[in-house]
Design an enzyme around this catalytic site. Structure first.
Site, PDB file in Angstrom:
ATOM      1  N   CYS A   6       6.283 -52.992 -13.325  1.00  0.00           N
ATOM      2  CA  CYS A   6       6.183 -51.777 -14.135  1.00  0.00           C
ATOM      3  C   CYS A   6       7.461 -50.957 -14.020  1.00  0.00           C
ATOM      4  O   CYS A   6       7.931 -50.666 -12.922  1.00  0.00           O
ATOM      5  CB  CYS A   6       4.987 -50.944 -13.684  1.00  0.00           C
ATOM      6  SG  CYS A   6       4.816 -49.388 -14.569  1.00  0.00           S
ATOM      7  N   GLN A 131       1.617 -33.299  -8.685  1.00  0.00           N
ATOM      8  CA  GLN A 131       2.046 -33.900  -9.947  1.00  0.00           C
ATOM      9  C   GLN A 131       2.728 -35.234  -9.675  1.00  0.00           C
ATOM     10  O   GLN A 131       3.425 -35.399  -8.670  1.00  0.00           O
ATOM     11  CB  GLN A 131       3.012 -32.971 -10.686  1.00  0.00           C
ATOM     12  CG  GLN A 131       2.414 -31.643 -11.093  1.00  0.00           C
ATOM     13  CD  GLN A 131       1.403 -31.768 -12.224  1.00  0.00           C
ATOM     14  OE1 GLN A 131       1.125 -32.863 -12.712  1.00  0.00           O
ATOM     15  NE2 GLN A 131       0.847 -30.647 -12.639  1.00  0.00           N
ATOM     16  N   GLU A 179      -6.977 -20.802  -3.747  1.00  0.00           N
ATOM     17  CA  GLU A 179      -7.204 -22.245  -3.890  1.00  0.00           C
ATOM     18  C   GLU A 179      -8.576 -22.569  -3.330  1.00  0.00           C
ATOM     19  O   GLU A 179      -9.053 -21.915  -2.408  1.00  0.00           O
ATOM     20  CB  GLU A 179      -6.116 -23.042  -3.165  1.00  0.00           C
ATOM     21  CG  GLU A 179      -6.308 -24.545  -3.139  1.00  0.00           C
ATOM     22  CD  GLU A 179      -6.474 -25.163  -4.524  1.00  0.00           C
ATOM     23  OE1 GLU A 179      -7.361 -26.028  -4.667  1.00  0.00           O
ATOM     24  OE2 GLU A 179      -5.742 -24.774  -5.458  1.00  0.00           O
ATOM     25  N   ASP A 226      -2.583 -22.016 -12.784  1.00  0.00           N
ATOM     26  CA  ASP A 226      -2.336 -23.415 -13.137  1.00  0.00           C
ATOM     27  C   ASP A 226      -3.653 -24.167 -12.953  1.00  0.00           C
ATOM     28  O   ASP A 226      -3.823 -24.939 -12.003  1.00  0.00           O
ATOM     29  CB  ASP A 226      -1.241 -23.991 -12.233  1.00  0.00           C
ATOM     30  CG  ASP A 226      -0.846 -25.412 -12.623  1.00  0.00           C
ATOM     31  OD1 ASP A 226      -1.369 -25.917 -13.626  1.00  0.00           O
ATOM     32  OD2 ASP A 226      -0.022 -26.009 -11.899  1.00  0.00           O
ATOM     33  N   CYS A 253      -2.611 -27.872 -18.530  1.00  0.00           N
ATOM     34  CA  CYS A 253      -2.522 -29.316 -18.754  1.00  0.00           C
ATOM     35  C   CYS A 253      -3.550 -29.774 -19.787  1.00  0.00           C
ATOM     36  O   CYS A 253      -3.651 -30.975 -20.064  1.00  0.00           O
ATOM     37  CB  CYS A 253      -2.705 -30.085 -17.448  1.00  0.00           C
ATOM     38  SG  CYS A 253      -4.296 -29.819 -16.652  1.00  0.00           S
TER      39      CYS A 253
END
Length: 297
Positions: A6, A131, A179, A226, A253
């Site tokens: 890949c 990410q 969080e 986010d 996102c």
């Protein structure tokens, strides 16, 4: 699907996958069957630390303990050698499509991958969200940094391990970081511990869901969020619409949830959308990462 060459993912990921396949065969470890709910090896998670070019490797298995995988893990460690950052076992006995179980057991190596954004060290334990395209993620973080005026009081929701929040710390007078994930909170704790005492004193960690922690936005000049693909927690969204900060920076996102949130954020007439930027965080897909700036009317 076997993709040994890949060209999209990091070459070290291809190497790790190849080493694992051979180690499973040589150690006589069975592969998991979802239909039968039998077999051991379920998933492989690999994170490449950019500075060392080594791999944090997690083997997810249908086993309560790592003993049935011990020989395989030993072979992986031996064959990867200096390319191995750390090796982990993750038990997942559930008959669902959830990839990772809640516990991570360290076989060898450091407990966290370390990246740097905005001069800050950011720690990623294997269970924390990160990410997969760090070069573009770094551009997003730099973009968000530029949205924070010097000396501003900041609140960040869905802070993760602190990739955004710790990077803006030098610009902020204080920051409250929210969080919910225990693994991400652990990474955030490691990042805060690496700071000097003056920088640490600027930070307040607010654990729990963003909706329950919405009052952390009170008095903040800049709020950053986010969220996951589903968008903002309804309680947080309502609070920001009714008690808007001077500036709200929304990293999204999920375009559909962002559009829905934008309507609800702006409908009380106290916030307005003033800037919109798209980042190609997920090349070769139809998805983009959207960064929006809202300002108090």
């Amino acid at each position: 699907v076997h993709i040994p060459n890949c060209v999209v993912q990091h070459p070290l990921i291809n190497r790790v996958a190849s080493v694992l396949r051979r180690a499973l065969v040589d150690a006589r470890v069975t592969c998991y069957s979802d239909i039968a709910h039998l077999g051991l090896a379920r998933y492989l998670q690999v994170v490449v630390e950019r500075s060392s070019q080594t791999a944090q490797v997690v083997l997810v298995a249908n086993s309560a303990d790592l003993q049935p995988l011990a020989a395989c893990l030993g072979l992986i460690r031996e064959r990867l050698g200096s390319a191995l950052h750390s090796l982990w076992f993750n038990p997942n006995l559930e008959h669902t499509n959830t990839i990772l179980g809640p516990e991570f057991q360290l076989w060898c190596g450091p407990e966290s991958v370390v990246e740097h954004f905005g001069g800050a060290a950011v720690y990623y334990p294997p269970g924390a969200f990160g990410q997969n395209n760090l070069d573009i993620a770094q551009l997003i973080i730099e973009h968000v940094r530029a949205e924070v005026p010097d000396g501003a009081a900041v609140a960040e929701f869905y802070a993760g391990v602190g990739a955004i929040g710790l990077s803006v710390l030098d610009r902020a007078s204080e920051i409250r970081m929210n969080e919910v994930s225990p693994h991400s909170l652990h990474g955030l704790e490691l990042g805060i511990a690496a700071l000097d005492p003056v920088a640490r004193a600027k930070i307040t960690v607010v654990p729990g869901s963003a909706g329950a922690a919405r009052l952390a936005a009170a008095g903040a000049q800049v709020v950053i969020a986010d969220p996951p693909r589903k968008g903002l927690d309804p309680e947080l969204r309502q609070h920001l619409g009714e008690h808007p900060p001077e500036r709200f920076v929304y990293v999204s996102c999920g375009l559909d949830s962002f559009l829905d949130d934008t309507v609800l954020l702006t409908s009380p007439g106290r916030l307005r959308l003033t800037a919109l930027t798209a980042f190609n965080l997920l090349p070769f897909t139809e998805h983009v990462e959207t960064v929006a700036r809202f300002e108090r009317c």
